[in-house]
Each structure stands twice: as C-alpha cells, then as structure tokens.
Design a protein around this motif. Structure first.
Motif, PDB file in Angstrom:
ATOM      1  N   UNK A  82       0.831  -1.210   0.000  1.00  0.00           N
ATOM      2  CA  UNK A  82       0.000   0.000   0.000  1.00  0.00           C
ATOM      3  C   UNK A  82       0.861   1.254   0.000  1.00  0.00           C
ATOM      4  N   UNK A  83       1.956   1.238   0.753  1.00  0.00           N
ATOM      5  CA  UNK A  83       2.831   2.413   0.792  1.00  0.00           C
ATOM      6  C   UNK A  83       3.553   2.602  -0.539  1.00  0.00           C
ATOM      7  N   UNK A  84       3.840   1.517  -1.209  1.00  0.00           N
ATOM      8  CA  UNK A  84       4.463   1.639  -2.536  1.00  0.00           C
ATOM      9  C   UNK A  84       3.462   2.229  -3.533  1.00  0.00           C
ATOM     10  N   UNK A  85       2.219   1.744  -3.490  1.00  0.00           N
ATOM     11  CA  UNK A  85       1.204   2.228  -4.429  1.00  0.00           C
ATOM     12  C   UNK A  85       0.836   3.690  -4.181  1.00  0.00           C
ATOM     13  N   UNK A  86       0.863   4.088  -2.902  1.00  0.00           N
ATOM     14  CA  UNK A  86       0.523   5.487  -2.571  1.00  0.00           C
ATOM     15  C   UNK A  86       1.731   6.412  -2.660  1.00  0.00           C
ATOM     16  N   UNK A  87       2.886   5.863  -3.119  1.00  0.00           N
ATOM     17  CA  UNK A  87       4.134   6.624  -3.259  1.00  0.00           C
ATOM     18  C   UNK A  87       4.652   7.150  -1.919  1.00  0.00           C
ATOM     19  N   UNK A  88       4.175   6.515  -0.829  1.00  0.00           N
ATOM     20  CA  UNK A  88       4.686   6.930   0.487  1.00  0.00           C
ATOM     21  C   UNK A  88       6.149   6.540   0.634  1.00  0.00           C
ATOM     22  N   UNK A  89       6.533   5.419   0.012  1.00  0.00           N
ATOM     23  CA  UNK A  89       7.914   4.952   0.140  1.00  0.00           C
ATOM     24  C   UNK A  89       8.897   5.975  -0.412  1.00  0.00           C
ATOM     25  N   UNK A  90       8.548   6.570  -1.555  1.00  0.00           N
ATOM     26  CA  UNK A  90       9.470   7.547  -2.144  1.00  0.00           C
ATOM     27  C   UNK A  90       9.664   8.747  -1.224  1.00  0.00           C
ATOM     28  N   UNK A  91       8.579   9.140  -0.534  1.00  0.00           N
ATOM     29  CA  UNK A  91       8.713  10.256   0.407  1.00  0.00           C
ATOM     30  C   UNK A  91       9.544   9.850   1.622  1.00  0.00           C
TER      31      UNK A  91
END
Length: 257
Positions: A82-91
C-alpha cells in the motif's frame, strides 16, 4: 532516542491508517474467533474432551497458527504494498528515516494488533473455563518470537515479490495455506503421517504451534520444548537480518524508478 521517535512515528501512522479503514481490524477479530470456535467444538466432540480441555488445546493453534499469520504476515505485506502504491515509500526515502526504524515501526504496529488478538482468543477460551497451564512469561516470549518471524517474512515478501495489491492474495494463498496446514493450525500434527511430520519440522509455524501448545495446554517448561523454542529463536533472528537486507535492496530499486 532518534530510533525510538522514528519507530513510534511509523507505528502510529500505520495504526491510524488501519483505524481509518477499520475493515481489516474487524476481519482480524472475526477470523480468530471463528477458527477458535470451530477448533474447540470439533476437538470436544471428536476427541471426547471437556470444553475446557478442548479450548485449552484450540487456543494456541488458533493464535499462532492462524490469527498472527494473517495479521502479522499478511498485514505486513499489505502495508508495504500500500505504501508503494501510494508513493509513500518515495517520500520516506528522501527523509532521514533509517531502515531499522521503518522495520521496527511495522513490527510495533502489528504487535499491537497481535496483542489484541491474543487477549481476544484467550478471553473467549476462558469463557469455557480454559486456563493457561504453563509459564505466562515463556508463552509471551513464544508469541513475541512468532510475531517477529511473521513480520520478517511479510517484510521480505512485501519488498521483494509483491508489486501490486493483487499480488498480496496470491502470495498469502500460495505460501501461506500449505504452511498453515503443515504447521498444525487446522489439523493436529498427531494426525500427520511420519513422512509429512518430518517435512513439518522445517516449517516454522509447526514449531510455533507445538511450542505454545506445549506450554499453554500441557504446562511444559523450556526444557520440554527446547527444540521448538531454539528453532523459532534462530528463525526470528534470520528474519530480522533478511528484513534488513530486503529493505536495503528495496531502497536501491525504488530510487531507480
């Protein structure tokens, strides 16, 4: 202190997100209760046990063999995806957050859910007069090692193999269901044929189940469950190391995307 603050921040963010969705938390409560009741009534009827004895045997298998598997392993895979899909990982990658804090944050968040499931399972089992026969401390350590193992495996699967939400169900079904059956979550390992029992000894769920079952229902001490306990301890340490390496690899891959 830095690691503690970061760990708490990650855990809080995951728990708040789960509380907002609520659906997963409700399912993680319904699932262990359903399995516990089925296992308890089947054991009482087929093994001719009293209700107290049946639920004393059903509670450990339900908890470590089924409930923690889906909340800690499946939940960790879902969180990472979910964090990868929501681009949270990049942040997260451009923040000073360390990989250790990120792993510990996921571990703490899912440990909170696991503790809730533990209280729920044993509260319902106590309704039929089931008691925890052995050392509470030893039982708590086995549950903690089980949580570490599940979160570590879930972290590795989530970072290395699951790219989309659809992958989560496929991974859990492919790897999880056979391991659960082979671990004695739904069928007692005493029913396994000899060859299957030999294979089960390489399955960490089997050792979680047998260790907690021995302590909770049989009143065993560390000496009686030593083989299961040390297998589980080594496996938990390996999963922490595997989770750290997986995080480092995920960092390098995501930064190139």
């Amino acid at each position: 202190m830095k690691y503690w603050r970061e760990t708490v921040a990650v855990a809080q963010r995951i728990l708040i997100e789960l509380l907002r969705r609520r659906r997963s938390l409700i399912f993680w409560a319904i699932f262990p209760v359903s399995v516990l009741l089925l296992n308890g009534f089947i054991l009482a009827e087929r093994a001719k046990l009293s209700m107290a004895q049946a639920f004393e045997s059903a509670a450990p298998s339900t908890l470590v063999g089924a409930a923690l598997f889906f909340s800690c392993l499946g939940g960790t895979v879902s969180t990472v995806v979910a964090e990868r899909e929501q681009h949270t990982l990049k942040r997260l990658f451009i923040s000073p957050l360390s990989g250790t804090s990120y792993f510990l944050g996921i571990f703490v968040a899912h440990s909170c859910i696991a503790m809730g499931q533990t209280l729920l399972v044993y509260t319902i089992a106590a309704f039929w007069q089931a008691q925890f026969q052995g050392s509470l401390l030893l039982g708590a350590i086995i549950i903690l090692l089980s949580i570490i193992s599940y979160v570590g495996v879930g972290f590795i699967l989530g970072t290395q193999f699951a790219r989309r939400t659809e992958d989560v169900n496929a991974l859990v079904a492919t790897f999880g269901v056979p391991l659960l059956i082979l671990g004695g979550a739904f069928l007692p390992s005493s029913l396994f044929p000899d060859k299957l029992l030999e294979i089960a000894k390489f399955n960490p769920i089997y050792h979680m189940n047998e260790a907690l079952l021995g302590v909770a229902a049989g009143g065993d001490g560390l000496e009686e469950i030593a083989g299961h306990f040390w297998f589980l301890s080594v496996f938990a340490v390996l999963m922490i190391g595997g989770g750290w390496l997986s995080y480092r690899r995920m960092l390098s891959v995501e930064r190139r995307l």
